[in-house]
Enzyme design. Structure first.
Site, PDB file in Angstrom:
ATOM      1  N   GLU A  92       0.822  -1.197   0.000  1.00 35.24           N
ATOM      2  CA  GLU A  92       0.000   0.000   0.000  1.00 35.24           C
ATOM      3  C   GLU A  92       0.865   1.260   0.000  1.00 35.24           C
ATOM      4  O   GLU A  92       1.932   1.308   0.607  1.00 35.24           O
ATOM      5  CB  GLU A  92      -0.940  -0.008   1.211  1.00 35.24           C
ATOM      6  CG  GLU A  92      -1.954  -1.142   1.128  1.00 35.24           C
ATOM      7  CD  GLU A  92      -2.973  -1.139   2.248  1.00 35.24           C
ATOM      8  OE1 GLU A  92      -4.121  -1.535   1.981  1.00 35.24           O
ATOM      9  OE2 GLU A  92      -2.628  -0.760   3.380  1.00 35.24           O
ATOM     10  N   CYS A 105       3.539   8.462   1.199  1.00 32.20           N
ATOM     11  CA  CYS A 105       4.039   7.452   2.131  1.00 32.20           C
ATOM     12  C   CYS A 105       4.252   6.159   1.346  1.00 32.20           C
ATOM     13  O   CYS A 105       3.300   5.587   0.807  1.00 32.20           O
ATOM     14  CB  CYS A 105       3.035   7.252   3.257  1.00 32.20           C
ATOM     15  SG  CYS A 105       3.526   6.012   4.465  1.00 32.20           S
ATOM     16  N   CYS A 112       6.362  -6.936   7.130  1.00 31.83           N
ATOM     17  CA  CYS A 112       7.443  -6.448   7.979  1.00 31.83           C
ATOM     18  C   CYS A 112       7.771  -7.527   8.996  1.00 31.83           C
ATOM     19  O   CYS A 112       6.859  -8.147   9.564  1.00 31.83           O
ATOM     20  CB  CYS A 112       7.042  -5.156   8.691  1.00 31.83           C
ATOM     21  SG  CYS A 112       8.381  -4.417   9.669  1.00 31.83           S
ATOM     22  N   CYS A 116       6.238  -4.981  15.566  1.00 32.55           N
ATOM     23  CA  CYS A 116       5.827  -4.055  16.622  1.00 32.55           C
ATOM     24  C   CYS A 116       4.382  -4.343  17.033  1.00 32.55           C
ATOM     25  O   CYS A 116       3.526  -4.596  16.187  1.00 32.55           O
ATOM     26  CB  CYS A 116       5.964  -2.615  16.147  1.00 32.55           C
ATOM     27  SG  CYS A 116       7.665  -2.135  15.763  1.00 32.55           S
ATOM     28  N   CYS A 119       1.382  -2.240  15.366  1.00 33.52           N
ATOM     29  CA  CYS A 119       1.403  -2.007  13.914  1.00 33.52           C
ATOM     30  C   CYS A 119       0.688  -3.130  13.170  1.00 33.52           C
ATOM     31  O   CYS A 119       1.057  -4.301  13.288  1.00 33.52           O
ATOM     32  CB  CYS A 119       2.846  -1.890  13.435  1.00 33.52           C
ATOM     33  SG  CYS A 119       2.981  -1.599  11.655  1.00 33.52           S
ATOM     34  N   GLY A 168       6.809  -2.138   6.022  1.00 33.02           N
ATOM     35  CA  GLY A 168       8.189  -2.591   6.062  1.00 33.02           C
ATOM     36  C   GLY A 168       9.118  -1.714   6.870  1.00 33.02           C
ATOM     37  O   GLY A 168       8.811  -0.568   7.208  1.00 33.02           O
ATOM     38  N   GLU A 169      10.286  -2.261   7.182  1.00 30.60           N
ATOM     39  CA  GLU A 169      11.392  -1.559   7.836  1.00 30.60           C
ATOM     40  C   GLU A 169      12.397  -1.213   6.745  1.00 30.60           C
ATOM     41  O   GLU A 169      13.110  -2.084   6.238  1.00 30.60           O
ATOM     42  CB  GLU A 169      12.030  -2.449   8.902  1.00 30.60           C
ATOM     43  CG  GLU A 169      13.410  -2.022   9.395  1.00 30.60           C
ATOM     44  CD  GLU A 169      13.485  -0.594   9.892  1.00 30.60           C
ATOM     45  OE1 GLU A 169      14.195   0.216   9.245  1.00 30.60           O
ATOM     46  OE2 GLU A 169      12.841  -0.280  10.909  1.00 30.60           O
ATOM     47  N   SER A 200      11.985   6.349   7.957  1.00 27.16           N
ATOM     48  CA  SER A 200      11.563   5.995   9.310  1.00 27.16           C
ATOM     49  C   SER A 200      12.070   4.601   9.640  1.00 27.16           C
ATOM     50  O   SER A 200      11.887   3.667   8.863  1.00 27.16           O
ATOM     51  CB  SER A 200      10.035   6.034   9.406  1.00 27.16           C
ATOM     52  OG  SER A 200       9.603   5.615  10.680  1.00 27.16           O
ATOM     53  N   SER A 222      11.201   5.307  15.249  1.00 30.85           N
ATOM     54  CA  SER A 222      10.020   4.822  15.965  1.00 30.85           C
ATOM     55  C   SER A 222      10.437   4.425  17.371  1.00 30.85           C
ATOM     56  O   SER A 222      10.912   3.313  17.590  1.00 30.85           O
ATOM     57  CB  SER A 222       9.414   3.628  15.216  1.00 30.85           C
ATOM     58  OG  SER A 222       8.928   4.025  13.951  1.00 30.85           O
ATOM     59  N   LEU A 223      10.253   5.328  18.313  1.00 33.22           N
ATOM     60  CA  LEU A 223      10.738   5.103  19.680  1.00 33.22           C
ATOM     61  C   LEU A 223       9.684   4.399  20.537  1.00 33.22           C
ATOM     62  O   LEU A 223       9.898   3.274  20.993  1.00 33.22           O
ATOM     63  CB  LEU A 223      11.136   6.437  20.311  1.00 33.22           C
ATOM     64  CG  LEU A 223      11.872   6.360  21.642  1.00 33.22           C
ATOM     65  CD1 LEU A 223      13.192   5.614  21.502  1.00 33.22           C
ATOM     66  CD2 LEU A 223      12.105   7.756  22.211  1.00 33.22           C
ATOM     67  N   HIS A 224       8.577   5.073  20.805  1.00 30.84           N
ATOM     68  CA  HIS A 224       7.372   4.481  21.410  1.00 30.84           C
ATOM     69  C   HIS A 224       7.508   4.065  22.873  1.00 30.84           C
ATOM     70  O   HIS A 224       6.512   3.652  23.472  1.00 30.84           O
ATOM     71  CB  HIS A 224       6.882   3.286  20.589  1.00 30.84           C
ATOM     72  CG  HIS A 224       6.727   3.586  19.139  1.00 30.84           C
ATOM     73  ND1 HIS A 224       5.909   4.597  18.677  1.00 30.84           N
ATOM     74  CD2 HIS A 224       7.308   3.032  18.045  1.00 30.84           C
ATOM     75  CE1 HIS A 224       5.983   4.649  17.352  1.00 30.84           C
ATOM     76  NE2 HIS A 224       6.826   3.729  16.947  1.00 30.84           N
ATOM     77  N   ASN A 299      -4.007   3.879  16.099  1.00 30.74           N
ATOM     78  CA  ASN A 299      -5.132   3.478  15.260  1.00 30.74           C
ATOM     79  C   ASN A 299      -5.429   2.013  15.533  1.00 30.74           C
ATOM     80  O   ASN A 299      -4.720   1.130  15.047  1.00 30.74           O
ATOM     81  CB  ASN A 299      -4.806   3.723  13.784  1.00 30.74           C
ATOM     82  CG  ASN A 299      -4.668   5.202  13.490  1.00 30.74           C
ATOM     83  OD1 ASN A 299      -5.609   5.964  13.629  1.00 30.74           O
ATOM     84  ND2 ASN A 299      -3.466   5.617  13.109  1.00 30.74           N
ATOM     85  N   CYS A 342      -1.478   6.017  10.181  1.00 29.03           N
ATOM     86  CA  CYS A 342      -0.242   5.435  10.685  1.00 29.03           C
ATOM     87  C   CYS A 342      -0.499   4.106  11.392  1.00 29.03           C
ATOM     88  O   CYS A 342      -1.369   3.998  12.245  1.00 29.03           O
ATOM     89  CB  CYS A 342       0.409   6.411  11.656  1.00 29.03           C
ATOM     90  SG  CYS A 342       1.985   5.859  12.307  1.00 29.03           S
TER      91      CYS A 342
END
Length: 382
Positions: A92, A105, A112, A116, A119, A168-169, A200, A222-224, A299, A342
């Site tokens: 996508e 994006c 991936c 996470c 995600c 993906g990473e 990212s 991406s810390l989180h 989300n 996101c």
């Protein structure tokens, strides 16, 4: 012999390909402009190329776009395309229009493998890396399709910003990523500023160092979570590259970065990472690395077992950071009515990584104290 897809090449790569055909570099530059600036895929239409070169290309090369499986438009103007990348996989791509920019994006992998917790892509598993051509094809299609759709004047661009924040990473597909970035930046192609192209990453430390040396663009991490115990659970890659190592890599990256700060992305999860104490811990991180924080409303999707932090808690969290002098924004959710926001991109992935077993874990245990209750925020925030 399978024809070469010219979307796979940056300008140096295309020059080497043309040299094999007995052509000089300026011919590669002409060809590069036709493909990327004009969106041409038919060699016969490339009128200023020598006919002999056009004839050669017809036998050995193609400009291969991705097949579109679907298009969805959000009520807020966001557009999401689902592209077929073969063998049952689809990725996508999302276009986010704003008054002062158009952001695309882009996905870098079919699925991936990082996994996470918050995600949707990670819960789909992982099939394969995309090729450079498949990464570039997302921009190639979107730019030229939108120029026609929006009836833009000649030379006017639809896309001003690219974020490698799709499926993906990106840094786990490094060899395909860097040539794609070079195409985006090249003045003979899309001519994007390094400040307007963002990669990212969930924190692949060795590749952050390589990107700094090979093609430094804006970096978002991406810390989180502010500590290793929580981040190990939310972002499993942290077990290999813990926060201290990640922050050191971020500092090294700033030596050559086009911006003088790192963007830390922080997904706000109800009862998990959203207390004033977590915010204060992020203030400590900001004292180690020049940064800004982008707080992202979660989300939700059923498999995650997580819920979105209430808005008042998100704003109170932001105020803790802002009151400490840390630049902090709260991301506006775009495209959530078409699952384009996101963390929602999922596409279609023929998983090869036993994702069901990997992602089956006990719920995250966070015990909220009475003192953790967020204060009521002021009515306005900057």
């Amino acid at each position: 012999m399978t024809p070469a897809n010219l979307l796979d090449y940056d300008l140096d790569g295309l020059a080497a390909f043309c040299e094999q055909l007995g052509e000089k570099r300026f011919r590669a530059t002409q060809l590069f402009r036709w493909i990327h600036q004009k969106g041409a895929a038919d060699f016969s239409a490339m009128s200023d190329l020598a006919k002999s070169l056009r004839d050669k290309l017809a036998g050995v090369a193609v400009v291969q776009p991705l097949a579109i499986l679907s298009e969805q438009a959000s009520t807020d103007g966001t557009i999401k395309w689902l592209f077929d990348v073969g063998n049952g996989d689809a990725v996508e791509t999302v276009f986010i229009p704003e008054s002062d920019r158009g952001t695309l994006c882009i996905s870098s992998q079919a699925g991936c493998a990082v996994g996470c917790r918050f995600c949707s892509t990670g819960h789909q598993g992982f099939s394969r890396n995309l090729t450079t051509g498949e990464i570039v094809a997302q921009l190639w299609f979107a730019e030229h399709h939108l120029r026609q759709r929006l009836k833009l004047a000649p030379g006017e661009r639809a896309i001003s910003n690219v974020v490698m924040m799709g499926m993906g990473e990106p840094l786990q597909n490094y060899s395909a990523l860097v040539p794609a970035l070079r195409v985006m930046l090249d003045d003979h192609a899309y001519g994007l500023s390094r400040r307007r192209v963002t990669v990212s990453t969930s924190g692949v430390v060795p590749m952050i160092d390589r990107l700094r040396d090979d093609c430094p663009v804006a970096l978002a991490v991406s810390l989180h979570a502010p500590d290793d115990a929580l981040r190990d659970d939310l972002v499993p890659l942290n077990r290999k590259y813990p926060i201290d190592e990640l922050l050191q890599a971020c500092l090294r990256y700033l030596d050559k970065a086009p911006r003088d700060f790192i963007t830390f992305e922080y997904c706000m999860l109800d009862g998990v990472n959203d207390t004033p104490q977590h915010a204060q811990a992020l203030v400590q991180i900001s004292q180690r690395v020049p940064c800004k924080f982008n707080l992202i409303p979660f989300n939700p999707f059923p498999e995650s077992g997580l819920t979105r932090s209430p808005r008042e808690r998100v704003m109170a969290f932001a105020h803790v950071l802002q009151d400490a002098g840390v630049v902090t924004t709260v991301r506006k959710t775009r495209g959530d009515d078409i699952a384009a926001a996101c963390g929602q991109l999922a596409g279609e992935v023929q998983d090869r990584t036993n994702v069901t077993q990997r992602m089956t874990r006990a719920p995250i245990q966070i015990h909220r104290k009475t003192s953790d209750t967020a204060p009521t925020p002021p009515e306005k925030t900057s």
